[in-house]
Design an enzyme around this catalytic site. Structure first.
Site, PDB file in Angstrom:
ATOM      1  N   CYS A  54      45.639  30.785 -14.955  1.00  0.00           N
ATOM      2  CA  CYS A  54      45.624  30.856 -13.362  1.00  0.00           C
ATOM      3  C   CYS A  54      46.191  32.236 -13.007  1.00  0.00           C
ATOM      4  O   CYS A  54      45.588  32.979 -13.221  1.00  0.00           O
ATOM      5  CB  CYS A  54      46.192  29.819 -12.767  1.00  0.00           C
ATOM      6  SG  CYS A  54      45.708  29.119 -11.091  1.00  0.00           S
ATOM      7  N   HIS A  79      44.387  24.878 -15.718  1.00  0.00           N
ATOM      8  CA  HIS A  79      45.486  24.423 -16.402  1.00  0.00           C
ATOM      9  C   HIS A  79      45.188  23.051 -16.990  1.00  0.00           C
ATOM     10  O   HIS A  79      44.448  22.477 -17.028  1.00  0.00           O
ATOM     11  CB  HIS A  79      46.228  23.968 -14.895  1.00  0.00           C
ATOM     12  CG  HIS A  79      46.876  24.790 -14.262  1.00  0.00           C
ATOM     13  ND1 HIS A  79      47.906  25.692 -14.360  1.00  0.00           N
ATOM     14  CD2 HIS A  79      46.438  25.010 -12.758  1.00  0.00           C
ATOM     15  CE1 HIS A  79      48.269  26.604 -13.502  1.00  0.00           C
ATOM     16  NE2 HIS A  79      47.187  26.315 -12.582  1.00  0.00           N
TER      17      HIS A  79
END
Length: 502
Positions: free
Chosen positions: A341, A426
């Site tokens: 991310c 994630h």
């Protein structure tokens, strides 16, 4: 049943999340349809529900403990800090703006109270019991007028309140008494009793103190929970460098092969979803630590640059500390790096940010052929795919939109160049086959004779941890008394403890 309970705490990190999850798992075992609830959560660790709503990871974990699907109803207000004085406000799973702490407590918080009570009422209508978690301490007297998560919600819903205290910190009796005595008579009426958390030693030595606490307050103690290592409930309030969020302490699990793998996680500012590395720590022979100095990367076989709520700030931090140069040297030497991310974004060539930092165009580390533009709308998704020949699923929470312009091979929604990987996903490492395939690639690039264990199931380990939480409640709390409290509501006749709220 239609009952409910609020688990409050004498302080932040007293054990509210653990106790709430444990009660949820205990009730679920009894066949009770139970749901967790936290009206307002402040956390950089969040999760995306199947309907695309962002909630705190602790509430998602508590939903797993309750064996129900997580939803935005369980955490209607999520605050994601963007610095010391401001947070992004996520309402019913969607971001609605940035507010300073002063602006939030000066009026915005009270405007959300209707939404919060409606969510709790809906959960109570559709479940047998709802176990609510408070935030910080209910005795924050400067914030009581705008409170929607502790005594505010307890009073609105007439919930009995159990206060958890961390005895490992010391001063637990003073904390219980002081917390109660600082509440108004109306709020004190709802305080049913206490739970002692993280006790070490012979509980009979504690009993005289519990008796005196009852004499002083007229309220009983519902349980004394022993200190337990590595419980694995996802963190909310901050990072502990000891990796308390790991589902297994990796140092106690010997490697399956001839060697171990050492993983260094860059402890970037405003780190978010650092729980991504829990799945690595669950692997026998994988040692995970958080680092903030370049020399700590020297013996690492894999360096992870995790997510962050401040991508540009994290990039500056990496450069100031010399970690950016260390990462560049690793890439040049073919030594593994993984960006997730925000960590993926800093590894790219360029970041254009008029949303999060409003810094404009900033040069990235240039380790991946990726350009990132921050969009006003946040991406919230639950992607599913295939990578390294294995099925994988994850979740996405980001404003940055990545334009991938090459690479040696695709990697989820990102790419790989040499031994540098990057993705917005994630939770991908929780997919067992994919995690093992990735670790084999890392071991090969690092020159380690490490072999992933063929039978490590992250989901099974999570279930073991949730069962341990249920065991804590079942074995060390007065469950009959807790059940009566949940079913019957606020006890009658608890005395007022002066001085009360000022």
């Amino acid at each position: 049943m239609g009952g409910g309970l609020l688990v409050a705490g004498t302080t932040s990190d007293a054990g509210k999340s653990v106790v709430t999850a444990g009660i949820c798992r205990w009730l679920s075992r009894k066949g009770v349809k139970v749901a967790p609830f936290k009206a307002q959560n402040m956390s950089l660790n969040s999760f995306v529900t199947r309907e695309g709503a962002e909630i705190g990871r602790a509430q998602a974990m508590q939903a797993a403990a309750a064996r129900v699907e997580p939803s935005a109803l369980m955490n209607p207000v999520l605050l994601k800090p963007g610095g010391d004085r401001s947070s992004q406000v996520v309402l019913m799973g969607k971001p609605v703006g940035e507010l300073s702490a002063r602006g939030y407590h000066a009026g915005r918080q009270e405007h959300l109270f209707g939404t919060v009570t409606e969510c709790l009422e809906e959960l109570r209508r559709t479940h047998d019991a709802v176990i609510c978690e408070g935030a910080g301490s209910p005795a924050e007297i400067n914030l009581r007028r705008s409170d929607i998560v502790n005594m505010g919600i307890a009073r609105a819903a007439r919930l009995p309140v159990v206060v958890v205290g961390d005895i490992d910190r010391g001063g637990v009796f003073a904390s219980f008494f002081g917390t109660t005595a600082l509440l108004s008579p109306e709020d004190q009426e709802l305080i049913a009793g206490y739970v002692v958390n993280k006790f070490r030693g012979d509980v009979t030595l504690l009993e005289p103190g519990l008796d005196m606490l009852y004499e002083l307050t007229g309220r009983r103690t519902f349980g004394v929970l022993p200190f337990a290592h590595g419980l694995g409930i996802d963190e909310e309030d901050g990072l502990r460098v000891s990796l308390r969020g790991a589902v297994r302490e990796s140092v106690v699990a010997p490697p399956h092969g001839a060697d171990v793998l050492r993983v260094a996680v860059c402890a970037v500012p405003l780190m978010s979803n650092f729980t991504d590395v829990d799945a690595l720590a669950a692997e026998p022979g994988v040692v995970v630590r958080f680092v903030d100095r370049p020399e700590e990367l020297a013996d690492a076989d894999l360096v992870v640059v995790p997510g962050t709520r401040g991508t540009v700030r994290a990039l500056k931090w990496l450069r100031e500390r010399g970690l950016a140069d260390a990462l560049a040297r690793r890439a040049a030497e073919g030594r593994p790096v993984l960006g997730i991310c925000g960590g993926f974004q800093v590894l790219g060539e360029r970041i254009e940010d008029e949303v999060e930092s409003r810094a404009g165009v900033v040069e990235g580390l240039g380790l991946l052929p990726v350009r990132v533009r921050f969009a006003a709308e946040k991406t919230l998704a639950r992607p599913v795919g295939t990578a390294l020949g294995e099925p994988v699923e994850g979740y996405e929470i980001h404003h940055g939109v990545a334009d991938v312009r090459g690479g040696d091979e695709p990697f989820l929604d990102g790419c790989r160049v040499g031994a540098v990987w990057g993705t917005h996903w994630h939770g991908s490492l929780e997919s067992d086959g994919f995690r093992r395939a990735f670790l084999r690639r890392v071991a090969e690039a690092a020159g380690r004779a490490f072999v992933p264990a063929p039978d490590t199931s992250f989901a099974a380990l999570r279930e073991e941890q949730l069962d341990r939480l249920g065991d804590l409640i079942e074995e060390h709390a007065d469950t009959d008394a807790l059940l009566r409290l949940i079913e019957d509501g606020v006890p009658v006749g608890a005395p007022f403890i002066p001085p009360g709220a000022p």
